[in-house]
Design an enzyme around this catalytic site. Structure first.
Site, PDB file in Angstrom:
ATOM      1  N   GLY A   1     -29.346 -11.250  -7.390  1.00 23.61           N
ATOM      2  CA  GLY A   1     -29.801 -12.546  -7.322  1.00 23.61           C
ATOM      3  C   GLY A   1     -30.310 -13.150  -8.760  1.00 23.61           C
ATOM      4  O   GLY A   1     -30.052 -14.280  -8.942  1.00 23.61           O
TER       5      GLY A   1
ATOM      6  N   LYS B   1     -16.788 -15.475  -2.629  1.00 24.69           N
ATOM      7  CA  LYS B   1     -16.642 -13.888  -2.758  1.00 24.69           C
ATOM      8  C   LYS B   1     -17.174 -13.114  -1.737  1.00 24.69           C
ATOM      9  O   LYS B   1     -18.465 -12.940  -1.776  1.00 24.69           O
ATOM     10  CB  LYS B   1     -16.740 -13.361  -4.208  1.00 24.69           C
ATOM     11  CG  LYS B   1     -16.294 -12.094  -4.267  1.00 24.69           C
ATOM     12  CD  LYS B   1     -16.917 -11.411  -5.677  1.00 24.69           C
ATOM     13  CE  LYS B   1     -17.848 -10.495  -5.087  1.00 24.69           C
ATOM     14  NZ  LYS B   1     -17.809  -9.215  -4.284  1.00 24.69           N
TER      15      LYS B   1
ATOM     16  N   CYS C   1     -31.113  -7.640   6.314  1.00 22.20           N
ATOM     17  CA  CYS C   1     -32.077  -8.142   5.414  1.00 22.20           C
ATOM     18  C   CYS C   1     -33.501  -8.277   6.289  1.00 22.20           C
ATOM     19  O   CYS C   1     -34.639  -8.209   5.629  1.00 22.20           O
ATOM     20  CB  CYS C   1     -31.665  -9.476   4.698  1.00 22.20           C
ATOM     21  SG  CYS C   1     -30.900 -10.653   6.010  1.00 22.20           S
TER      22      CYS C   1
ATOM     23  N   GLU D   1     -30.948 -15.492  -0.934  1.00 25.28           N
ATOM     24  CA  GLU D   1     -31.269 -14.725   0.344  1.00 25.28           C
ATOM     25  C   GLU D   1     -31.327 -13.242  -0.334  1.00 25.28           C
ATOM     26  O   GLU D   1     -30.258 -12.768  -0.545  1.00 25.28           O
ATOM     27  CB  GLU D   1     -30.806 -15.165   1.551  1.00 25.28           C
ATOM     28  CG  GLU D   1     -31.415 -14.906   2.786  1.00 25.28           C
ATOM     29  CD  GLU D   1     -31.127 -13.163   3.155  1.00 25.28           C
ATOM     30  OE1 GLU D   1     -32.129 -12.484   2.833  1.00 25.28           O
ATOM     31  OE2 GLU D   1     -30.460 -12.918   4.038  1.00 25.28           O
TER      32      GLU D   1
ATOM     33  N   GLY E   1     -27.898 -11.077  -1.027  1.00 24.96           N
ATOM     34  CA  GLY E   1     -27.779  -9.643  -1.610  1.00 24.96           C
ATOM     35  C   GLY E   1     -29.070  -9.231  -2.178  1.00 24.96           C
ATOM     36  O   GLY E   1     -30.140  -9.724  -1.814  1.00 24.96           O
ATOM     37  N   SER E   2     -29.076  -8.391  -3.168  1.00 27.81           N
ATOM     38  CA  SER E   2     -30.200  -7.663  -3.818  1.00 27.81           C
ATOM     39  C   SER E   2     -30.673  -8.576  -4.784  1.00 27.81           C
ATOM     40  O   SER E   2     -30.342  -9.580  -5.432  1.00 27.81           O
ATOM     41  CB  SER E   2     -29.747  -6.449  -4.446  1.00 27.81           C
ATOM     42  OG  SER E   2     -28.749  -6.819  -5.554  1.00 27.81           O
TER      43      SER E   2
ATOM     44  N   GLU F   1     -37.055  -2.042  -0.599  1.00 25.70           N
ATOM     45  CA  GLU F   1     -36.161  -2.056   0.654  1.00 25.70           C
ATOM     46  C   GLU F   1     -35.345  -1.073   0.417  1.00 25.70           C
ATOM     47  O   GLU F   1     -34.448  -0.815  -0.648  1.00 25.70           O
ATOM     48  CB  GLU F   1     -35.292  -3.563   0.349  1.00 25.70           C
ATOM     49  CG  GLU F   1     -34.380  -3.625   1.505  1.00 25.70           C
ATOM     50  CD  GLU F   1     -33.612  -5.121   1.499  1.00 25.70           C
ATOM     51  OE1 GLU F   1     -32.953  -5.169   0.240  1.00 25.70           O
ATOM     52  OE2 GLU F   1     -33.562  -5.898   2.397  1.00 25.70           O
TER      53      GLU F   1
HETATM   54  P1  NAI Z   1     -25.700  -6.632  -4.542  1.00 24.38           P
HETATM   55  O1  NAI Z   1     -26.739  -7.622  -4.501  1.00 24.38           O
HETATM   56  O2  NAI Z   1     -25.094  -6.014  -5.588  1.00 24.38           O
HETATM   57  O3  NAI Z   1     -24.093  -7.186  -3.685  1.00 24.38           O
HETATM   58  C1  NAI Z   1     -24.129  -8.311  -2.906  1.00 24.38           C
HETATM   59  C2  NAI Z   1     -23.005  -9.271  -3.511  1.00 24.38           C
HETATM   60  O4  NAI Z   1     -23.251  -9.415  -4.892  1.00 24.38           O
HETATM   61  C3  NAI Z   1     -21.741  -8.231  -3.167  1.00 24.38           C
HETATM   62  O5  NAI Z   1     -20.862  -9.455  -2.920  1.00 24.38           O
HETATM   63  C4  NAI Z   1     -21.343  -7.922  -4.660  1.00 24.38           C
HETATM   64  O6  NAI Z   1     -19.978  -7.796  -5.037  1.00 24.38           O
HETATM   65  C5  NAI Z   1     -22.039  -9.098  -5.496  1.00 24.38           C
HETATM   66  N1  NAI Z   1     -22.396  -8.837  -6.757  1.00 24.38           N
HETATM   67  C6  NAI Z   1     -22.955  -7.453  -7.175  1.00 24.38           C
HETATM   68  N2  NAI Z   1     -23.060  -7.870  -8.754  1.00 24.38           N
HETATM   69  C7  NAI Z   1     -22.910  -8.894  -8.999  1.00 24.38           C
HETATM   70  C8  NAI Z   1     -23.099  -9.869 -10.232  1.00 24.38           C
HETATM   71  N3  NAI Z   1     -23.359  -9.395 -11.339  1.00 24.38           N
HETATM   72  N4  NAI Z   1     -22.778 -11.189 -10.180  1.00 24.38           N
HETATM   73  C9  NAI Z   1     -22.231 -11.550  -9.397  1.00 24.38           C
HETATM   74  N5  NAI Z   1     -22.344 -11.030  -7.645  1.00 24.38           N
HETATM   75  C10 NAI Z   1     -22.553  -9.694  -7.897  1.00 24.38           C
HETATM   76  O7  NAI Z   1     -25.891  -5.682  -3.407  1.00 24.38           O
HETATM   77  P2  NAI Z   1     -25.435  -4.272  -3.105  1.00 24.38           P
HETATM   78  O8  NAI Z   1     -25.341  -3.323  -4.252  1.00 24.38           O
HETATM   79  O9  NAI Z   1     -24.175  -4.041  -2.216  1.00 24.38           O
HETATM   80  O10 NAI Z   1     -26.908  -3.424  -2.387  1.00 24.38           O
HETATM   81  C11 NAI Z   1     -27.737  -2.698  -2.909  1.00 24.38           C
HETATM   82  C12 NAI Z   1     -29.206  -3.238  -2.163  1.00 24.38           C
HETATM   83  O11 NAI Z   1     -29.034  -4.694  -2.090  1.00 24.38           O
HETATM   84  C13 NAI Z   1     -29.182  -2.901  -0.729  1.00 24.38           C
HETATM   85  O12 NAI Z   1     -29.520  -1.650  -0.610  1.00 24.38           O
HETATM   86  C14 NAI Z   1     -30.172  -3.670  -0.137  1.00 24.38           C
HETATM   87  O13 NAI Z   1     -31.409  -3.074  -0.487  1.00 24.38           O
HETATM   88  C15 NAI Z   1     -29.849  -5.167  -0.844  1.00 24.38           C
HETATM   89  N6  NAI Z   1     -28.972  -5.815  -0.088  1.00 24.38           N
HETATM   90  C16 NAI Z   1     -29.625  -6.940   0.538  1.00 24.38           C
HETATM   91  C17 NAI Z   1     -28.731  -7.741   1.221  1.00 24.38           C
HETATM   92  C18 NAI Z   1     -29.451  -8.988   2.157  1.00 24.38           C
HETATM   93  O14 NAI Z   1     -29.085  -9.285   3.271  1.00 24.38           O
HETATM   94  N7  NAI Z   1     -30.482  -9.601   1.498  1.00 24.38           N
HETATM   95  C19 NAI Z   1     -27.360  -7.552   1.589  1.00 24.38           C
HETATM   96  C20 NAI Z   1     -27.026  -6.538   0.637  1.00 24.38           C
HETATM   97  C21 NAI Z   1     -27.901  -5.622  -0.099  1.00 24.38           C
END
Ligand code: NAI
Ligand code: MG
Length: 490
Positions: free
Chosen positions: A240, A182, A291, A257, A235-236, A391
């Site tokens: 995670g 996804k 990240c 990650e 992601g976040s 972050e």
């Molecule tokens: P997020 O962790 O919510 O989104 C990342 C992915 O997870 C997206 O595909 C999203 O649709 C999916 N996701 C969201 N909620 C989920 C759930 N309950 N179950 C399964 N999948 C889910 O991150 P978001 O809201 O886009 O960004 C927030 C913060 O996260 C950013 O400001 C940053 O600090 C951090 N982040 C870190 C990343 C990295 O590369 N490690 C990448 C993106 C965000």
């Protein structure tokens, strides 16, 4: 519901309202859609299906149906298909680049990494081997086999959708797994285009399935599905944890990650002029939305004033604008991230950090519609401030002055994260001590990140997650070990 025609800026590699399930380009079972926006203007680029648990279920079924045959193909054949996929990505490089620029808002930043990532994984596909084991008696043979898991799941973020997609899909399918992945709702178009090229390369239907949708709907359904036998998530930290909890219920292994608060440590003998461009790029590249962003500058007080003065000058030269123009830094991805980063700019002021440059939305008409923010430096940041710990995921550098190497190390290690770290020094002994002491999955000396290294494993210590991608064992990490003992009976 009426749906607008595709934006003329897009390529023929993406079509309105389709996701990939079992080799078919289909809308969501619910018929609902999500708008994908151009972050430089806030305008709609295209709609993608708003998939949910029933789409994930269909995708897992398709992946499970495709698995036995894919598992049993020669790994050399799988390697060949990955190579063919890489060639098609090269052939369509400009279109892919344009697509990622459109949905992420970043500027053009040179050759895309996806095809060389795939050729690297392809090279591993037919080198997955087990061991022959010693035995107590000669009538027994002992072996290990490395077998794929079956249907694996992936959830990726929006900041580098192309590389993130290939990083998960490449090793998983090279090892003989099939995948349900996804993309992020904010940037699903590059992954969809890459999946289309994978199909054109001849990767069979059902091997790669891409379900688009929101996190709590399509995302949460993947680790919750009992048909998924290994997960990866980028992601976040909060999401995670949710993914890991869902995996715990099904005893599904995973890697995570989760980002970072990565330090750039400048010791008092650092080559400041060599460091400045990389310190600047380390936090403005992709608008700080990576990240591995070098978001904390831990600098010895002896050179602190000089470094901050030179950094201010360098930040003033960072050209900000839509990624389609000749700029160094585009907008942030979304209104949500814009609010988040602007919120941190307020937090930094309230905590008493000194604003050196930036601090808001750039002035000018072209910045009014998109999600722009100025490259920002906060000085005199204390380790306990939120802008030193959390972050931000924007172009915001926190400068933490320290006295001596020991304090530098303590401050550098003083967050919950541990993804990457850099140390800048002209003394090899000090460099070695810092390399040993820094708690991070990657440590670089006199550069930001592992530039120039081939096959550098990537992943976190501590709160940044666990598991490694990109290295020589990427494909192995998508296999499980079976011990085989064979006894001759006559
Ligand atoms: P997020 O962790 O919510 O989104 C990342 C992915 O997870 C997206 O595909 C999203 O649709 C999916 N996701 C969201 N909620 C989920 C759930 N309950 N179950 C399964 N999948 C889910 O991150 P978001 O809201 O886009 O960004 C927030 C913060 O996260 C950013 O400001 C940053 O600090 C951090 N982040 C870190 C990343 C990295 O590369 N490690 C990448 C993106 C965000
Ligand atoms: Mg989210």
């Amino acid at each position: 519901m009426t749906i607008a025609p595709p934006d003329p800026r897009l390529t023929g590699l993406v079509t309105e309202n389709t996701q990939l399930i079992g080799g078919e380009w289909v809308p969501a079972a619910s018929g609902q859609t999500i708008e994908v926006l151009d972050p430089a203007t806030g305008e709609t680029l295209l709609h993608v299906p708003r998939g949910n648990a029933s789409d994930v279920d269909a995708a897992v079924s398709a992946a499970a149906a495709a698995f036995p045959k894919w598992r049993d193909t020669s790994p050399t054949f799988r390697a060949g298909l990955l190579m063919r996929w890489a060639e098609l990505i090269d052939k369509h490089e400009q279109e892919i680049d344009r697509l990622e620029i459109s949905e992420v808002g970043r500027p053009h930043w040179g050759p895309l990494p996806m095809s060389r990532m795939l050729t690297y994984f392809a090279g591993q596909a037919d080198k997955v081997h087990g061991l022959s084991l010693p035995t107590h008696t000669p009538d027994v043979l002992g072996l290990t086999l490395r077998e794929p898991y079956g249907v694996v799941g992936g959830i990726i973020p929006w900041n580098a959708p192309g590389p993130n997609f290939v990083m998960d899909v490449g090793p998983a399918i090279a090892a003989g797994n099939t995948i349900v992945i996804k993309p992020a709702e904010d940037a699903p178009l590059t992954p969809l285009a890459l999946a289309r090229l994978a199909m054109q390369a001849g990767i069979p239907p059902g091997v790669i399935n891409v379900v688009t949708g929101y996190g709590p709907e399509a995302g949460a359904a993947i680790p919750a599905h009992p048909g998924i036998s290994r997960m990866s998530f980028t992601g976040s930290p909060a999401t995670g944890s949710a993914v890991m909890a869902a995996c715990a219920r099904n005893h599904t292994p995973l890697h995570l990650e989760l980002g970072g608060k990565s330090p750039q440590v400048l010791l008092d003998d650092a080559d400041v002029d060599a460091a400045i461009p990389q310190l600047t790029r380390g936090i403005t590249h992709n608008s700080g939305q990576i990240c591995a962003a070098g978001s904390r500058l831990v600098v010895d007080r002896k050179i602190h004033a000089e470094v901050v003065r030179k950094l201010r000058e360098a930040f003033a030269r960072v050209r900000v604008g839509p990624g389609t123009e000749q700029v160094d830094m585009g907008p942030l991805i979304s209104a949500k991230q814009h609010q988040r980063v602007l919120g941190y700019l307020k937090v930094g002021r309230e905590e008493g950090a000194e604003l050196v440059t930036g601090g808001g939305v750039p002035a000018g008409e072209k910045f009014e519609r998109g999600f722009f923010v100025e490259p920002t430096i906060f000085d005199q940041v204390r380790p306990d401030m939120r802008i030193a710990q959390e972050e931000i995921f924007g172009p915001v550098l926190s400068v933490l002055p320290v006295d001596g190497d020991e304090e530098a190390l303590e401050v550098a290690n003083g967050t919950e994260y541990g993804l990457v770290a850099s140390v800048w020094t002209s003394d090899i002994g000090r460099a070695v001590r810092m390399v040993r002491g820094l708690q991070a999955g990657q440590v670089a000396v006199n550069q930001w990140l592992s530039g120039g290294v081939i096959g550098a494993p990537f992943g976190g210590y501590r709160g940044s997650g666990f598991g490694r991608t990109m290295g020589a064992d990427s494909v192995l990490s998508y296999t499980q070990v079976k011990t085989v003992s064979i006894r001759g009976t006559r």
